[in-house]
Write a protein that holds these residues in place. Sequence first.
Motif, PDB file in Angstrom:
ATOM      1  N   GLY A   1       0.848  -1.181   0.000  1.00  0.00           N
ATOM      2  CA  GLY A   1       0.000   0.000   0.000  1.00  0.00           C
ATOM      3  C   GLY A   1       0.884   1.231   0.000  1.00  0.00           C
ATOM      4  O   GLY A   1       2.119   1.141   0.081  1.00  0.00           O
ATOM      5  N   HIS A   2       0.277   2.414  -0.056  1.00  0.00           N
ATOM      6  CA  HIS A   2       1.117   3.602  -0.228  1.00  0.00           C
ATOM      7  C   HIS A   2       2.039   3.845   0.964  1.00  0.00           C
ATOM      8  O   HIS A   2       3.161   4.314   0.786  1.00  0.00           O
TER       9      HIS A   2
ATOM     10  N   MET B   1      -5.112   0.205  -1.152  1.00  0.00           N
ATOM     11  CA  MET B   1      -6.359   0.948  -1.307  1.00  0.00           C
ATOM     12  C   MET B   1      -6.202   2.209  -2.152  1.00  0.00           C
ATOM     13  O   MET B   1      -7.192   2.879  -2.436  1.00  0.00           O
ATOM     14  N   THR B   2      -4.972   2.528  -2.548  1.00  0.00           N
ATOM     15  CA  THR B   2      -4.773   3.650  -3.472  1.00  0.00           C
ATOM     16  C   THR B   2      -4.608   3.173  -4.909  1.00  0.00           C
ATOM     17  O   THR B   2      -4.341   3.978  -5.805  1.00  0.00           O
ATOM     18  N   ALA B   3      -4.766   1.877  -5.170  1.00  0.00           N
ATOM     19  CA  ALA B   3      -4.542   1.341  -6.512  1.00  0.00           C
ATOM     20  C   ALA B   3      -5.570   1.885  -7.496  1.00  0.00           C
ATOM     21  O   ALA B   3      -6.751   2.030  -7.179  1.00  0.00           O
TER      22      ALA B   3
ATOM     23  N   ALA C   1     -15.956  -3.971 -17.123  1.00  0.00           N
ATOM     24  CA  ALA C   1     -16.013  -2.879 -18.093  1.00  0.00           C
ATOM     25  C   ALA C   1     -14.612  -2.558 -18.601  1.00  0.00           C
ATOM     26  O   ALA C   1     -13.963  -1.624 -18.104  1.00  0.00           O
ATOM     27  N   PRO C   2     -14.110  -3.295 -19.580  1.00  0.00           N
ATOM     28  CA  PRO C   2     -12.770  -3.017 -20.128  1.00  0.00           C
ATOM     29  C   PRO C   2     -12.682  -1.580 -20.648  1.00  0.00           C
ATOM     30  O   PRO C   2     -13.617  -1.065 -21.258  1.00  0.00           O
ATOM     31  N   GLY C   3     -11.526  -0.955 -20.393  1.00  0.00           N
ATOM     32  CA  GLY C   3     -11.321   0.410 -20.841  1.00  0.00           C
ATOM     33  C   GLY C   3     -11.713   1.456 -19.827  1.00  0.00           C
ATOM     34  O   GLY C   3     -11.413   2.641 -20.002  1.00  0.00           O
ATOM     35  N   TYR C   4     -12.380   1.039 -18.758  1.00  0.00           N
ATOM     36  CA  TYR C   4     -12.750   1.959 -17.679  1.00  0.00           C
ATOM     37  C   TYR C   4     -11.790   1.744 -16.511  1.00  0.00           C
ATOM     38  O   TYR C   4     -11.508   0.606 -16.132  1.00  0.00           O
ATOM     39  N   LYS C   5     -11.294   2.840 -15.941  1.00  0.00           N
ATOM     40  CA  LYS C   5     -10.397   2.751 -14.798  1.00  0.00           C
ATOM     41  C   LYS C   5     -11.079   3.285 -13.544  1.00  0.00           C
ATOM     42  O   LYS C   5     -11.897   4.195 -13.601  1.00  0.00           O
ATOM     43  N   ILE C   6     -10.701   2.689 -12.415  1.00  0.00           N
ATOM     44  CA  ILE C   6     -11.259   3.119 -11.136  1.00  0.00           C
ATOM     45  C   ILE C   6     -10.164   3.165 -10.082  1.00  0.00           C
ATOM     46  O   ILE C   6      -9.221   2.384 -10.109  1.00  0.00           O
ATOM     47  N   ASN C   7     -10.284   4.128  -9.191  1.00  0.00           N
ATOM     48  CA  ASN C   7      -9.574   4.037  -7.916  1.00  0.00           C
ATOM     49  C   ASN C   7     -10.357   3.018  -7.106  1.00  0.00           C
ATOM     50  O   ASN C   7     -11.483   3.302  -6.692  1.00  0.00           O
ATOM     51  N   GLU C   8      -9.790   1.882  -6.881  1.00  0.00           N
ATOM     52  CA  GLU C   8     -10.594   0.784  -6.346  1.00  0.00           C
ATOM     53  C   GLU C   8     -11.256   1.115  -5.012  1.00  0.00           C
ATOM     54  O   GLU C   8     -12.385   0.716  -4.748  1.00  0.00           O
ATOM     55  N   ALA C   9     -10.574   1.845  -4.148  1.00  0.00           N
ATOM     56  CA  ALA C   9     -11.160   2.121  -2.837  1.00  0.00           C
ATOM     57  C   ALA C   9     -11.113   3.596  -2.455  1.00  0.00           C
ATOM     58  O   ALA C   9     -11.738   3.992  -1.481  1.00  0.00           O
ATOM     59  N   SER C  10     -10.387   4.415  -3.178  1.00  0.00           N
ATOM     60  CA  SER C  10     -10.144   5.788  -2.735  1.00  0.00           C
ATOM     61  C   SER C  10     -10.807   6.800  -3.664  1.00  0.00           C
ATOM     62  O   SER C  10     -11.290   6.466  -4.745  1.00  0.00           O
ATOM     63  N   LEU C  11     -10.817   8.072  -3.238  1.00  0.00           N
ATOM     64  CA  LEU C  11     -11.354   9.154  -4.044  1.00  0.00           C
ATOM     65  C   LEU C  11     -10.286  10.207  -4.286  1.00  0.00           C
ATOM     66  O   LEU C  11      -9.680  10.280  -5.335  1.00  0.00           O
TER      67      LEU C  11
ATOM     68  N   HIS D   1      -3.132  13.049 -11.253  1.00  0.00           N
ATOM     69  CA  HIS D   1      -3.401  12.731 -12.648  1.00  0.00           C
ATOM     70  C   HIS D   1      -3.138  11.241 -12.874  1.00  0.00           C
ATOM     71  O   HIS D   1      -2.086  10.728 -12.505  1.00  0.00           O
ATOM     72  N   GLY D   2      -4.124  10.577 -13.474  1.00  0.00           N
ATOM     73  CA  GLY D   2      -4.016   9.137 -13.649  1.00  0.00           C
ATOM     74  C   GLY D   2      -4.606   8.349 -12.496  1.00  0.00           C
ATOM     75  O   GLY D   2      -4.528   7.126 -12.483  1.00  0.00           O
ATOM     76  N   GLY D   3      -5.198   9.040 -11.526  1.00  0.00           N
ATOM     77  CA  GLY D   3      -5.800   8.366 -10.381  1.00  0.00           C
ATOM     78  C   GLY D   3      -4.861   8.294  -9.196  1.00  0.00           C
ATOM     79  O   GLY D   3      -3.661   8.584  -9.302  1.00  0.00           O
ATOM     80  N   THR D   4      -5.406   7.896  -8.041  1.00  0.00           N
ATOM     81  CA  THR D   4      -4.553   7.784  -6.854  1.00  0.00           C
ATOM     82  C   THR D   4      -3.440   6.766  -7.069  1.00  0.00           C
ATOM     83  O   THR D   4      -2.399   6.839  -6.426  1.00  0.00           O
ATOM     84  N   GLY D   5      -3.638   5.842  -8.014  1.00  0.00           N
ATOM     85  CA  GLY D   5      -2.606   4.859  -8.303  1.00  0.00           C
ATOM     86  C   GLY D   5      -1.321   5.454  -8.839  1.00  0.00           C
ATOM     87  O   GLY D   5      -0.273   4.797  -8.830  1.00  0.00           O
ATOM     88  N   SER D   6      -1.365   6.704  -9.304  1.00  0.00           N
ATOM     89  CA  SER D   6      -0.137   7.361  -9.758  1.00  0.00           C
ATOM     90  C   SER D   6       0.831   7.594  -8.607  1.00  0.00           C
ATOM     91  O   SER D   6       2.047   7.665  -8.827  1.00  0.00           O
TER      92      SER D   6
END
Length: 576
Positions: free
Chosen positions: A26-27, A55-57, A65-75, A245-250
Motif C-alpha cells: 500500500g502507499h 487501497m490507493t490502486a 467494463a474493459p477500458g474503464y479505470k477506477i480508484n478501487e477504494a479511494s477518491l 493525474h491518472g488516479g490515486t494509483g499514480s
Amino acid sequence: MSFLDQPMTTTDELPRSADVVVVGAGHNGLVSAAYLARAGLDVVVVEASPTYGGMTATNEMLPEAPGYKINEASLQASLFRTTNIDQELGLGRRYGLKQTIIDPAHFQLAADGSSLGLWRDPRKTADELRHFSRRDADRLLDLYRVIDSAVEIGLPLMQTNVTRPALKAVMKTVAGAAKNRKELVNVGRWMANSQAEAVEEYFEHDMIKAPLLTSLPFMPFDADLSGWSLIYLGVLSKYGVSMFHGGTGSFPKSLAACIHDHGGKIITDAPVEELVVTGGRVTGVRVRGGKEITARRGVLTACSPRTTLERLLPDGVLPHRLQNAVKHIPTKKRGITDYKLNIALSGTIRMTKHEKWRGDGIDLRLACNCFHPYEEVLAAARSCVRGEVPDQVPGLATVPTAFDQFAPPGKDVFWYWSGLTPAIPRDGWDQARKQITDNVIRDAQQYYEGIESLEVARRELAQPDLEERFWAIDGSVYHVDPTITRFGPRKPAPGFAGYRTPVPGLFLTGSGTHPVAGISGMPGQNAAKTMIKLFKAEDSGGLRHRIAALAEQERGVQARLELADDPWPTPSAPHA
C-alpha cells in the motif's frame, strides 16, 4: 521502458535476503520502502495482491467494463499535501507524479438545485453561505480561526514519532501554541465537544451542517471528543485537496519508480504466511509456498496491526498482556463501516439543474459532493448502530472523468464512498450490500442524471469485499477504529506505538499507526525515519555494542515485568 511501466519482480525471483523486508505495498509501505532504499538499504517489498498500491490502486475495471479505470477504494488525496514526501523523494520532479488542487473540493447539493461550495479560501465559502444564513457565514470564519490554530499546533506532532518526537517538531508545536495562545481555550472546547455538538453550536442551516457530518464519519457523531474531526477544514484551507493525474494509483507508481531507482524490489502476488522468529527476534518472512526471505536489519509491516501481531507473528512470542492488548484492537466497534461503489457509464452524466442554479460554469461532477440533509445523516448513523441499512446512505460522490481519462471518450465513471453503512448488518451482507447499492443509486439519480439509464457495469465494495480485496481485517480502511483513545501513544495499542514493537526486528506502519489513515504517507515516512535513525545508532562504532547490550537488558527487565503483570503465567517446569 519507464520505471512506471516496469513489471514487478515475480515470486520466482525472490531474493534470499535483504536488509529490510516490507510487508504490504500500500502507499505507506511503499513510502517507507522508498525512504529506506534511498538511505542505501537493500529493500524488498512483498505484496499479497497481484497489483501494488493497496487501497490507493488505480486499475482497469475488469472484467466488468474493459477500458474503464477506477480508484478501487479511494477518491481524493485528502492529506498528502500536508507532507513534504513529494519534495524529499522527488516524486514530481523525477518520477512522474502530477497533482492538481480541486477547488472547491466539496459541494453540498440540495434537492431544489441549490448548492454550497466548500472552497479552499474560507471567505469564498462564507460568501456563498450568506445566501442561506448570514449568521452561519460569520460563524464559519470564527470556526476557521479556531481550527487553523489547531492545525498549526498539532500538525508537527503528526509528522514525527509519537513516542520519540523529534525536537524540531516539538519546538514547532510550542511555537504554534504560543502564536495562537488566544485561541487555546476555544481549541480545547471545540475538540472536547462531540461532532454533532460542535456543528450545532456554530451553525443553524442544513447546507453547512450536513457536509460536516457526511464527509467526516470517523467517530460516532455524539461521542465526546469527536469534534476534532472538523480539523479537516483546516487542512482544506491551508493546503488544499488534490487529485493525482491518472488516479490515486499514480502515487504508488511514482513510489515504485523511486524504489526501483534506488535498487529496491517489489514482489506482488506473494502473501506472507508467517514472520520468521529466531532467538526472540524477527529475522525474516515466509511467503506462500514456503519460500523465506531473511531480513538482516528488520521487517516492517504495513498491513493491519492485528494481521501482523495476531496472524503473522507466531504464537507465544508476545507475553499475555501484550497479546491481549492486540486481541482488543478495535476494527468494527463504532457501529459504522465503509462502502465504495464504482459505476461504468455508456455516456455522460448531467447535473443540469444544479449547474443552472449556480450559473458560474463550474463542472459540479468534479468535486466530492454530498446531497443528504443533516437529520438524514444523523438518522443513518443511528440505523447503522442498530444493524439496519439506512433508508438514505450519505456519502461522497464524484465523476472523475471530469478531471482525467478514466473511461473511453464520451463516457463517464461514477464513484461513491460512504462511511455510514452498518458494521454488523442484521440481515447479513448479501442482502445488505444490495440494499445499500440500490439506495445509493436511487438517491444519486436525483442529482447525477443518467446513472440508472447509462449503467454498463458496477463494482461494489462493502465490508467483506474490502476485507477480501485488501486483506484488511473487518474491511477496515483505517486498520484501527479512529476513536480518540486510539490516537497518539495508544495507536494501535499500548506498547505498540512509535513504529518499533516490543519484538526486536519487527516494526509497524500503515493506516493503523500514528498519525492517521487517509492518503498522506505520514505513517510510512515516520516509520522509515525511525528505522533509519535506529540503524545509524546501531552502526556507530563502539556505541553499537553498548546500545545492543542496553537493549537486551531492557528487554530482560521488560520480560520480567510482563511476567509479574501476567495474571495467568505459564507454570514453570518442576525442579528435578
